[in-house]
Design a protein around this motif. Structure first.
Motif, PDB file in Angstrom:
ATOM      1  N   ASP A   1       0.849  -1.197   0.000  1.00  0.00           N
ATOM      2  CA  ASP A   1       0.000   0.000   0.000  1.00  0.00           C
ATOM      3  C   ASP A   1       0.891   1.256   0.000  1.00  0.00           C
ATOM      4  OD1 ASP A   1      -2.964   1.002   0.723  1.00  0.00           O
ATOM      5  OD2 ASP A   1      -1.472   2.245   1.741  1.00  0.00           O
ATOM      6  N   PRO A   2       0.711   2.142  -0.972  1.00  0.00           N
ATOM      7  CA  PRO A   2       1.606   3.302  -1.075  1.00  0.00           C
ATOM      8  C   PRO A   2       1.478   4.289   0.094  1.00  0.00           C
ATOM      9  CG  PRO A   2      -0.131   3.415  -2.744  1.00  0.00           C
ATOM     10  CD  PRO A   2      -0.262   2.084  -2.081  1.00  0.00           C
ATOM     11  N   ALA A   3       0.280   4.396   0.663  1.00  0.00           N
ATOM     12  CA  ALA A   3       0.109   5.335   1.777  1.00  0.00           C
ATOM     13  C   ALA A   3       0.886   4.852   3.011  1.00  0.00           C
ATOM     14  CB  ALA A   3      -1.372   5.500   2.116  1.00  0.00           C
ATOM     15  N   LEU A   4       0.882   3.555   3.242  1.00  0.00           N
ATOM     16  CA  LEU A   4       1.620   3.040   4.404  1.00  0.00           C
ATOM     17  C   LEU A   4       3.109   3.344   4.257  1.00  0.00           C
ATOM     18  CD1 LEU A   4      -0.048  -0.456   4.995  1.00  0.00           C
ATOM     19  CD2 LEU A   4      -0.516   1.704   6.170  1.00  0.00           C
ATOM     20  N   ALA A   5       3.633   3.181   3.038  1.00  0.00           N
ATOM     21  CA  ALA A   5       5.056   3.453   2.806  1.00  0.00           C
ATOM     22  C   ALA A   5       5.381   4.921   3.076  1.00  0.00           C
ATOM     23  CB  ALA A   5       5.430   3.078   1.372  1.00  0.00           C
ATOM     24  N   LYS A   6       4.446   5.812   2.742  1.00  0.00           N
ATOM     25  CA  LYS A   6       4.677   7.237   3.020  1.00  0.00           C
ATOM     26  C   LYS A   6       4.713   7.503   4.526  1.00  0.00           C
ATOM     27  CE  LYS A   6       2.639   9.203  -1.140  1.00  0.00           C
ATOM     28  NZ  LYS A   6       1.496   9.964  -1.678  1.00  0.00           N
ATOM     29  N   ASN A   7       3.860   6.822   5.255  1.00  0.00           N
ATOM     30  CA  ASN A   7       3.862   6.998   6.710  1.00  0.00           C
ATOM     31  C   ASN A   7       5.154   6.501   7.331  1.00  0.00           C
ATOM     32  OD1 ASN A   7       1.133   8.036   7.873  1.00  0.00           O
ATOM     33  ND2 ASN A   7       0.582   6.752   6.134  1.00  0.00           N
ATOM     34  N   ALA A   8       5.633   5.359   6.863  1.00  0.00           N
ATOM     35  CA  ALA A   8       6.890   4.827   7.399  1.00  0.00           C
ATOM     36  C   ALA A   8       8.042   5.781   7.063  1.00  0.00           C
ATOM     37  CB  ALA A   8       7.158   3.436   6.829  1.00  0.00           C
ATOM     38  N   MET A   9       8.041   6.296   5.848  1.00  0.00           N
ATOM     39  CA  MET A   9       9.097   7.225   5.434  1.00  0.00           C
ATOM     40  C   MET A   9       9.063   8.492   6.299  1.00  0.00           C
ATOM     41  SD  MET A   9      11.594   7.338   3.214  1.00  0.00           S
ATOM     42  CE  MET A   9      11.502   6.774   1.505  1.00  0.00           C
ATOM     43  N   THR A  10       7.870   9.002   6.548  1.00  0.00           N
ATOM     44  CA  THR A  10       7.732  10.215   7.365  1.00  0.00           C
ATOM     45  C   THR A  10       8.258   9.978   8.773  1.00  0.00           C
ATOM     46  OG1 THR A  10       5.805  10.884   6.079  1.00  0.00           O
ATOM     47  CG2 THR A  10       6.046  11.883   8.261  1.00  0.00           C
ATOM     48  N   TYR A  11       7.930   8.822   9.315  1.00  0.00           N
ATOM     49  CA  TYR A  11       8.376   8.526  10.682  1.00  0.00           C
ATOM     50  C   TYR A  11       9.900   8.488  10.773  1.00  0.00           C
ATOM     51  CZ  TYR A  11       8.800   6.333  15.237  1.00  0.00           C
ATOM     52  OH  TYR A  11       9.128   6.078  16.540  1.00  0.00           O
ATOM     53  N   ILE A  12      10.552   7.821   9.837  1.00  0.00           N
ATOM     54  CA  ILE A  12      12.011   7.730   9.963  1.00  0.00           C
ATOM     55  C   ILE A  12      12.709   9.049   9.633  1.00  0.00           C
ATOM     56  CG2 ILE A  12      12.047   5.233   9.590  1.00  0.00           C
ATOM     57  CD1 ILE A  12      13.245   5.786   6.835  1.00  0.00           C
ATOM     58  N   LEU A  13      12.099   9.867   8.766  1.00  0.00           N
ATOM     59  CA  LEU A  13      12.778  11.117   8.397  1.00  0.00           C
ATOM     60  C   LEU A  13      12.594  12.209   9.449  1.00  0.00           C
ATOM     61  CD1 LEU A  13      12.067  11.322   4.550  1.00  0.00           C
ATOM     62  CD2 LEU A  13      14.210  10.726   5.650  1.00  0.00           C
ATOM     63  N   LEU A  14      11.459  12.223  10.137  1.00  0.00           N
ATOM     64  CA  LEU A  14      11.193  13.342  11.054  1.00  0.00           C
ATOM     65  C   LEU A  14      11.250  12.973  12.528  1.00  0.00           C
ATOM     66  CD1 LEU A  14       8.341  15.226   9.160  1.00  0.00           C
ATOM     67  CD2 LEU A  14      10.791  15.716   9.170  1.00  0.00           C
ATOM     68  N   GLY A  15      11.294  11.699  12.836  1.00  0.00           N
ATOM     69  CA  GLY A  15      11.351  11.302  14.241  1.00  0.00           C
ATOM     70  C   GLY A  15      12.745  11.524  14.814  1.00  0.00           C
ATOM     71  N   ASP A  16      12.979  10.968  15.991  1.00  0.00           N
ATOM     72  CA  ASP A  16      14.306  11.070  16.595  1.00  0.00           C
ATOM     73  C   ASP A  16      15.239  10.114  15.866  1.00  0.00           C
ATOM     74  OD1 ASP A  16      13.073  12.760  18.399  1.00  0.00           O
ATOM     75  OD2 ASP A  16      12.683  11.138  19.819  1.00  0.00           O
ATOM     76  N   GLY A  17      16.528  10.353  15.988  1.00  0.00           N
ATOM     77  CA  GLY A  17      17.475   9.445  15.364  1.00  0.00           C
ATOM     78  C   GLY A  17      17.894   9.919  13.987  1.00  0.00           C
ATOM     79  N   ILE A  18      18.862   9.201  13.419  1.00  0.00           N
ATOM     80  CA  ILE A  18      19.458   9.580  12.140  1.00  0.00           C
ATOM     81  C   ILE A  18      18.747   8.802  11.033  1.00  0.00           C
ATOM     82  CG2 ILE A  18      21.598   9.708  10.817  1.00  0.00           C
ATOM     83  CD1 ILE A  18      23.120   9.467  13.547  1.00  0.00           C
ATOM     84  N   PRO A  19      18.020   9.512  10.148  1.00  0.00           N
ATOM     85  CA  PRO A  19      17.295   8.799   9.098  1.00  0.00           C
ATOM     86  C   PRO A  19      18.255   8.025   8.203  1.00  0.00           C
ATOM     87  CG  PRO A  19      16.643  11.126   9.182  1.00  0.00           C
ATOM     88  CD  PRO A  19      17.843  10.970  10.060  1.00  0.00           C
ATOM     89  N   THR A  20      17.883   6.800   7.885  1.00  0.00           N
ATOM     90  CA  THR A  20      18.690   5.974   6.985  1.00  0.00           C
ATOM     91  C   THR A  20      17.749   5.313   5.983  1.00  0.00           C
ATOM     92  OG1 THR A  20      20.073   5.484   8.907  1.00  0.00           O
ATOM     93  CG2 THR A  20      20.546   4.257   6.928  1.00  0.00           C
ATOM     94  N   VAL A  21      17.863   5.722   4.744  1.00  0.00           N
ATOM     95  CA  VAL A  21      16.982   5.191   3.702  1.00  0.00           C
ATOM     96  C   VAL A  21      17.813   4.317   2.774  1.00  0.00           C
ATOM     97  CG1 VAL A  21      15.537   5.817   1.717  1.00  0.00           C
ATOM     98  CG2 VAL A  21      15.394   7.144   3.843  1.00  0.00           C
TER      99      VAL A  21
END
Ligand SMILES: *[C@@H]1O[C@H](CO)[C@@H](O)[C@H](O)[C@H]1NC(C)=O
Ligand SMILES: *[C@@H]1O[C@H](CO)[C@@H](O)[C@H](O)[C@H]1NC(C)=O
Ligand SMILES: *[C@@H]1O[C@H](CO)[C@@H](O)[C@H](O)[C@H]1NC(C)=O
Ligand SMILES: *[C@@H]1O[C@H](CO)[C@@H](O)[C@H](O)[C@H]1NC(C)=O
Ligand SMILES: *[C@@H]1O[C@H](CO)[C@@H](O)[C@H](O)[C@H]1NC(C)=O
Ligand SMILES: *[C@@H]1O[C@H](CO)[C@@H](O)[C@H](O)[C@H]1NC(C)=O
Length: 536
Positions: A329-349
């Motif tokens: 589901d594309p919307a779920l992937a956007k939510n996961a991406m948002t969480y890792i990019l804006l949450g605490d910690g160093i985003p790693t994609v």
């Protein structure tokens, strides 16, 4: 190396272009793109070559250098690459050493990926762009193909520098994954390739690895390290190794249990680790479980580890099935991406995540990126670019408190997690949901801003204004994440230069019916009144 004048010039350039000494404070501010060299880009940048995922597919350091715009335009400030030293050429029952983890010679670069000059030019170009380079290193074992006859017959004389059996643990198969003596001293996965387990507790082995890493970092101007299989070497080895390197390092500790992971930080063994604790919870939250559990793991990482802002936030890496392999589901992937990019910690994609790749277990999670044609209009590419730029801007405006202070939880329930980060000059409020693209359309109040403040919701580029209480009305449709920022955050970023009025698109103008949630908790900075669009 550096024997030629050309190399010396490149080295000077590399130093001149460096952001600064790359310790923890510098790395905390980065957003990292993870590259597997063999699968990222061909030297000529072409995109039609087929890739058998068990074999070498032809990606090179030069290919990466030529495609740095693709990464930098997505807003990444650092790149983590697969190991750079020489590997076995054996064709094994589990494929070839295309990934770089089957080391035979620590003192030779991997010619599959280019020449020494190619590599130094790559590093110079990365630094010239003000970006940092993290290199993956293997310390747990050396590798050699074998015929699956146990115990593996290994010709130790082929290894450099550990060219004798005495540097290794005697063969045994790791079978007790909860017992450190077993998973640290026995050999990992003896099938197809023998991962001859280095006796890193021996002084001569540790001294050699420490000398090696110090040289490696200095010779190639490396800014940071990922230590592969850090959990599988003895504890005492790690801190001196990191210290010898002189740069920030995180180590792979594959565990979803708080203390198993956090002890590496609290005991001072490693500065950071990829955050498997939240990774597993995130996967579950988007596959039938709840966002309350992710919130709980977020608290566990924050309270159990010494510094959760130095953990790597990821939704994918080269060892785990792609996010979309479980649910595309594309919307779920956007939510996961948002969480890792804006949450605490160093985003790693991990490369390909932005293209919504969906490969399953290794090696299918290592698709050649060129099959995407490097599509910069892919929805996740566009979202990543926006959010990375928001993050970098907020870091600048907040004098880095954006990445030293942890986000405040505004609201959490089984389907939602809303966090607030930043100070008054750079506020970011974001909500993720696991409702998927089939999700309801609704609006709700969400707070945390100054009264009357002008805001932009960056996922859809909509403008809105906080009310007299600092609340804004958030409109959610099709399970997409929402990210509200103060206007100042977007200045000079090029993000959402054009905005339209924030509102519900689907069902707009239809009657709104209040919807009650038994578990709604009213927070001090925010309250939510859920309103569902009638008929949805
Ligand atoms: C670093 O460079 C020196 C000088 O060329 C060389 O002797 C040494 O082997 C190199 N070390 C590594 C790890 O590449
Ligand atoms: C090694 O142990 C694993 C369990 O950890 C088992 O699945 C595997 O078959 C064993 N391999 C050999 C060669 O003994
Ligand atoms: C979201 O959370 C709810 C409640 O825990 C769960 O029933 C649902 O399956 C989750 N959604 C997804 C896509 O996993
Ligand atoms: C920014 O942070 C640095 C280091 O924490 C501090 O020394 C400095 O005073 C801060 N500057 C402002 C304007 O707050
Ligand atoms: C916002 O930034 C200005 C100028 O840099 C500074 O003087 C002010 O203290 C900051 N306000 C907050 C709340 O951080
Ligand atoms: C936010 O908005 C809600 C609903 O409009 C309201 O009940 C609540 O008081 C507001 N929160 C604050 C902090 O003013």
């Amino acid at each position: 190396m550096r024997s030629s004048i050309a190399n010396a010039a490149v080295a000077v350039l590399a130093l001149a272009g460096r952001a600064s000494a790359a310790g923890a404070d510098e790395w905390r501010k980065q957003s990292i793109y993870q590259v597997m060299i063999d699968r990222f880009a061909l030297t000529d940048g072409s995109t039609s070559k087929e890739c058998d995922v068990s074999r070498f597919c032809g990606g090179t350091w030069k290919g990466l250098q030529n495609k740095l715009d693709y990464i930098q335009d997505m807003g990444f400030t650092a790149i983590q690459i697969s190991p750079i030293v020489k590997n076995t050429e054996d064709h094994t029952a589990v494929g070839d050493a295309y990934h770089g983890y089957w080391v035979t010679d620590n003192y030779a670069l991997n010619s599959r990926f280019g020449t020494e000059q190619d590599f130094t030019e790559l590093v110079a170009e990365v630094h010239k762009r003000g970006m940092l380079l993290m290199v993956d290193v293997v310390v747990n074992n050396m590798a050699q193909g074998f015929d699956n006859v146990i115990p593996p017959k290994v010709d130790f004389s082929k290894f450099n520098p550990f060219n004798d059996e005495k540097y290794f643990h005697p063969y045994c198969n790791v079978t007790q994954w909860e017992t450190p003596e077993d998973y640290q001293n026995c050999w990992l996965y003896p099938y197809g390739v023998a991962l001859a387990d280095l006796a890193t507790e021996k002084k001569e082995v540790a001294d050699e690895l420490n000398k090696w890493v110090k040289e490696l970092v200095a010779n190639y101007s490396i800014d940071g390290l990922r230590i592969d299989a850090a959990k599988h070497v003895n504890d005492e080895f790690l801190a001196p190794f990191v210290k010898a390197s002189g740069v920030f390092a995180w180590g792979e500790v594959l565990s979803g249990v708080q203390n198993d992971m956090c002890r590496y930080q609290t005991l001072g063994l490693l500065p950071g680790m990829p955050n498997y604790l939240e990774y597993f919870a995130m996967v579950r939250a988007f596959n039938g479980d709840s966002l309350e559990e992710l919130s709980e793991m977020r608290s566990q990482a924050a309270s159990g580890c010494s510094d959760s802002t130095l953990l790597g936030s990821f939704a994918e890496n080269h060892d785990m099935p792609r996010f979309a392999a479980r649910n595309d589901d594309p919307a779920l992937a956007k939510n996961a991406m948002t969480y890792i990019l804006l949450g605490d910690g160093i985003p790693t994609v991990y490369q390909g995540q932005e293209q919504h790749f969906d490969g399953g277990d290794t090696p299918f999670n290592r698709e050649a990126l060129w099959t995407s044609k490097y599509d910069t209009s892919a929805p996740l590419y566009v979202l990543t670019s926006k959010l990375n730029k928001v993050r970098s801007s907020a870091i600048r405006l907040s004098n880095s408190t954006f990445v030293t202070e942890r986000a405040e939880t505004l609201w959490v329930d089984v389907n939602h997690l809303c966090l607030k980060k930043g100070d008054n000059n750079a506020t970011v409020v974001f909500c993720i949901t696991n409702e998927s693209s089939q999700g309801r359309s609704y609006s709700t109040g969400i707070g945390g801003f100054a009264p009357g403040e002008e805001l932009v919701e960056v996922v859809r580029c909509r403008h809105t204004t906080a009310d007299g209480t600092g609340n804004v009305t958030m409109y959610v449709e099709q399970g997409e994440p929402r990210v509200y920022v103060t206007k100042a955050v977007l200045e000079g970023t090029g993000v959402c230069e054009e905005t339209s009025e924030d509102k519900l698109d689907s069902g707009a103008g239809r009657a709104m019916v209040p919807r009650s949630f038994g578990t709604v908790v009213l927070g001090a900075v925010m309250a939510m009144v859920w309103v569902a669009v009638a008929g949805l």
